[in-house]
Design a protein around this motif. Structure first.
Motif, PDB file in Angstrom:
ATOM      1  N   THR A  35     -24.001  36.969  -9.969  1.00 21.83           N
ATOM      2  CA  THR A  35     -22.704  36.798 -10.621  1.00 21.83           C
ATOM      3  C   THR A  35     -21.582  36.714  -9.588  1.00 21.83           C
ATOM      4  O   THR A  35     -20.713  35.841  -9.675  1.00 21.83           O
ATOM      5  N   ARG A  39     -19.338  33.454  -8.956  1.00 19.84           N
ATOM      6  CA  ARG A  39     -17.957  33.611  -9.410  1.00 19.84           C
ATOM      7  C   ARG A  39     -16.946  33.401  -8.283  1.00 19.84           C
ATOM      8  O   ARG A  39     -15.809  33.002  -8.550  1.00 19.84           O
ATOM      9  N   GLU A  56     -11.326  32.812 -15.632  1.00 20.55           N
ATOM     10  CA  GLU A  56     -12.508  33.578 -15.202  1.00 20.55           C
ATOM     11  C   GLU A  56     -12.096  34.940 -14.658  1.00 20.55           C
ATOM     12  O   GLU A  56     -12.758  35.951 -14.926  1.00 20.55           O
ATOM     13  N   ALA A  60     -13.214  38.476 -16.187  1.00 20.56           N
ATOM     14  CA  ALA A  60     -13.902  39.478 -15.362  1.00 20.56           C
ATOM     15  C   ALA A  60     -13.251  40.848 -15.515  1.00 20.56           C
ATOM     16  O   ALA A  60     -13.939  41.858 -15.701  1.00 20.56           O
ATOM     17  N   ASN A 118     -23.487  37.309 -17.708  1.00 17.29           N
ATOM     18  CA  ASN A 118     -22.703  36.558 -16.725  1.00 17.29           C
ATOM     19  C   ASN A 118     -23.589  35.805 -15.750  1.00 17.29           C
ATOM     20  O   ASN A 118     -23.304  34.666 -15.396  1.00 17.29           O
ATOM     21  N   LEU A 122     -23.210  31.829 -15.549  1.00 20.47           N
ATOM     22  CA  LEU A 122     -22.713  31.200 -14.323  1.00 20.47           C
ATOM     23  C   LEU A 122     -23.777  30.411 -13.577  1.00 20.47           C
ATOM     24  O   LEU A 122     -23.461  29.446 -12.888  1.00 20.47           O
TER      25      LEU A 122
END
Length: 127
Positions: A35, A39, A56, A60, A118, A122
């Protein structure tokens, strides 16, 4: 007459529960790494004004806050169940190891669920 030091069923079950919990923690760490790696480029774009990156970052933070609240409630509930179980059961009848594993498991579950989701979202894979 030789004495046998065979562990009780409760000790074996508690050890198995602890191993399952340790495996879940290791899986959660791997998914957290995925993640974070996936990210970071999105968040970097958000720092330069990209709306997807900013969205995003907001997601988060909100996920972490909601997981923390949910985890706190689960920990409080597990601690309450632990103390009530200890108070209401006769000495030697309460499995403290199993209660500790249940408390740790219920406390980690909100974070594990979000981390797993996640990592799947992702990386583009669906589990």
């Amino acid at each position: 007459m030789p004495s046998s030091r065979k562990p009780s069923r409760s000790a074996v079950a508690a050890g198995a529960d602890a191993q399952v919990l340790a495996a879940r923690v290791m899986a959660m760490q791997a998914e957290a790494g995925i993640t974070i790696a996936m990210r970071m480029p999105i968040l970097l774009k958000g720092a330069f004004g990209d709306s997807r990156g900013q969205h995003e970052a907001t997601n988060a933070v909100m996920e972490k806050l909601s997981a923390m609240v949910e985890s706190s409630l689960a920990a409080t509930q597990a601690a309450t169940a632990f103390w009530w179980g200890l108070a209401l059961n006769p000495p030697g009848q309460f499995d403290m190891a199993a209660a500790a594993v249940r408390a740790a498991d219920s406390t980690l579950e909100p974070f594990a669920r979000r981390t797993r989701a996640n990592a799947a979202r992702l990386s583009g894979s669906r589990r």
